[in-house]
Design a protein around this motif. Structure first.
Motif, PDB file in Angstrom:
ATOM      1  N   UNK A  99       0.809  -1.208   0.000  1.00  0.00           N
ATOM      2  CA  UNK A  99       0.000   0.000   0.000  1.00  0.00           C
ATOM      3  C   UNK A  99       0.845   1.261   0.000  1.00  0.00           C
ATOM      4  N   UNK A 100       1.877   1.293   0.804  1.00  0.00           N
ATOM      5  CA  UNK A 100       2.727   2.491   0.858  1.00  0.00           C
ATOM      6  C   UNK A 100       3.638   2.580  -0.361  1.00  0.00           C
ATOM      7  N   UNK A 182      -7.279   0.240  -1.911  1.00  0.00           N
ATOM      8  CA  UNK A 182      -7.415   1.278  -0.893  1.00  0.00           C
ATOM      9  C   UNK A 182      -6.204   2.214  -0.900  1.00  0.00           C
ATOM     10  N   UNK A 183      -6.391   3.388  -0.317  1.00  0.00           N
ATOM     11  CA  UNK A 183      -5.275   4.285  -0.090  1.00  0.00           C
ATOM     12  C   UNK A 183      -4.353   3.688   0.977  1.00  0.00           C
ATOM     13  N   UNK A 184      -3.104   4.164   1.030  1.00  0.00           N
ATOM     14  CA  UNK A 184      -2.119   3.577   1.933  1.00  0.00           C
ATOM     15  C   UNK A 184      -2.572   3.641   3.387  1.00  0.00           C
ATOM     16  N   UNK A 185      -3.090   4.813   3.809  1.00  0.00           N
ATOM     17  CA  UNK A 185      -3.520   4.951   5.200  1.00  0.00           C
ATOM     18  C   UNK A 185      -4.691   4.032   5.513  1.00  0.00           C
ATOM     19  N   UNK A 190      -7.042  -0.832   7.852  1.00  0.00           N
ATOM     20  CA  UNK A 190      -7.886  -1.998   7.581  1.00  0.00           C
ATOM     21  C   UNK A 190      -7.135  -3.304   7.802  1.00  0.00           C
ATOM     22  N   UNK A 191      -5.863  -3.351   7.393  1.00  0.00           N
ATOM     23  CA  UNK A 191      -5.087  -4.583   7.556  1.00  0.00           C
ATOM     24  C   UNK A 191      -4.869  -4.905   9.031  1.00  0.00           C
ATOM     25  N   UNK A 192      -4.532  -3.892   9.822  1.00  0.00           N
ATOM     26  CA  UNK A 192      -4.340  -4.134  11.258  1.00  0.00           C
ATOM     27  C   UNK A 192      -5.654  -4.502  11.944  1.00  0.00           C
ATOM     28  N   UNK A 193      -6.754  -3.844  11.541  1.00  0.00           N
ATOM     29  CA  UNK A 193      -8.054  -4.158  12.136  1.00  0.00           C
ATOM     30  C   UNK A 193      -8.472  -5.577  11.796  1.00  0.00           C
ATOM     31  N   UNK A 194      -8.332  -5.955  10.525  1.00  0.00           N
ATOM     32  CA  UNK A 194      -8.728  -7.302  10.124  1.00  0.00           C
ATOM     33  C   UNK A 194      -7.840  -8.349  10.792  1.00  0.00           C
ATOM     34  N   UNK A 195      -6.566  -8.035  10.962  1.00  0.00           N
ATOM     35  CA  UNK A 195      -5.647  -8.939  11.662  1.00  0.00           C
ATOM     36  C   UNK A 195      -6.144  -9.210  13.082  1.00  0.00           C
TER      37      UNK A 195
END
Length: 266
Positions: A99-100, A182-185, A190-195
């Protein structure tokens, strides 16, 4: 010109043109691996958290008081922590890094290089596989040090390898899908939340049978449940989890197709 000089000239003559595709992918995978090693957050997700959980669940009395399963705490904890390690490296770390890279234009520039876009994604996944080999070696060695006693012999080894490969394909596809849309932020959040959601409610550390009856049907469909339960079945029961592997392969196929249709390079 002597025959020796002629042979030397023939041997060291330049060969214009692009390097073979496998060599380009390997070179890119090495670069991606070095970048992963420099990122402290990704190392935290990939190794520190799974190793800490393994020591906590398998090396203390805490695992015996949690619903990990019916067997010894360390026997139940090791395959589920292995599943968490695969989830961390193939999904969360890959999604955030990609993403970044999109945000800063790295992906766009690499996409215009002699390395094809397919090769670019293959190199990223190749770097993830190398990280996972290190993860699994450390976690498995730690598990044996804590008294882990897997059963099944060759079936267990084959089952673990099969589940790691299928799980990596499924979660890497999910990570690339998220990073490519998705945008990087937003990808980071989202990735940390889904994790965290999968860690708590995705049957990673807790068997599906321990969930309320009304949730079990939904939880069984999650790729995290298939990966964790498949690894547990391989090492605790000594069976090859074909159904779990098929579930992950279907997830990988669907998500991979969506990546090919929606991934944005800028």
């Amino acid at each position: 010109m002597s025959s020796a000089e002629t042979n030397a000239a023939a041997t060291y003559a330049p060969r214009p043109g692009s390097a073979p595709w496998p060599r380009k992918v390997l070179a890119h995978a090495r670069m991606e691996f070095r970048l992963l090693l420099r990122n402290g957050e990704q190392l935290l997700l990939a190794l520190v958290i799974p190793l800490g959980l393994l020591l906590l669940l398998g090396g203390t009395g805490l695992g015996n008081r949690l619903p990990l399963g019916d067997g010894a705490a360390v026997d139940e904890a090791v395959p589920r922590v292995l599943a968490l390690a695969v989830l961390s490296s193939s999904f969360t770390s890959l999604a955030i890094a990609t993403g970044f890279e999109r945000r800063y234009g790295v992906i766009k520039r690499l996409g215009a290089s002699p390395l094809s876009r397919t090769g670019l994604l293959a190199g990223k996944i190749g770097a993830v596989v190398v990280v996972q080999l290190i993860q699994l070696a450390i976690l498995i060695a730690t598990g044996f040090g804590l008294g882990w006693n897997p059963v099944g012999g060759v079936n267990a080894i084959f089952g673990v390898v099969l589940m790691v490969l299928c799980g990596t394909a499924a979660f890497a596809s999910l990570g690339l899908l998220m990073a490519g849309v998705l945008r990087a932020e937003a990808t980071l959040a989202a990735a940390n939340l889904l994790y965290l959601l999968l860690l708590v409610g995705g049957a990673v550390l807790t068997p599906v049978d321990e969930y309320p009856a009304g949730m079990q049907g939904v939880v069984r469909l999650l790729p995290s449940a298939a990966l964790a339960n498949g690894l547990a079945n391989s090492t605790i029961e000594g069976v090859i989890p074909w159904a779990a592997a098929l579930s992950l392969a279907l997830w990988a196929g669907v998500l991979g197709y969506l990546v090919s249709r929606t991934f944005r390079w800028d």
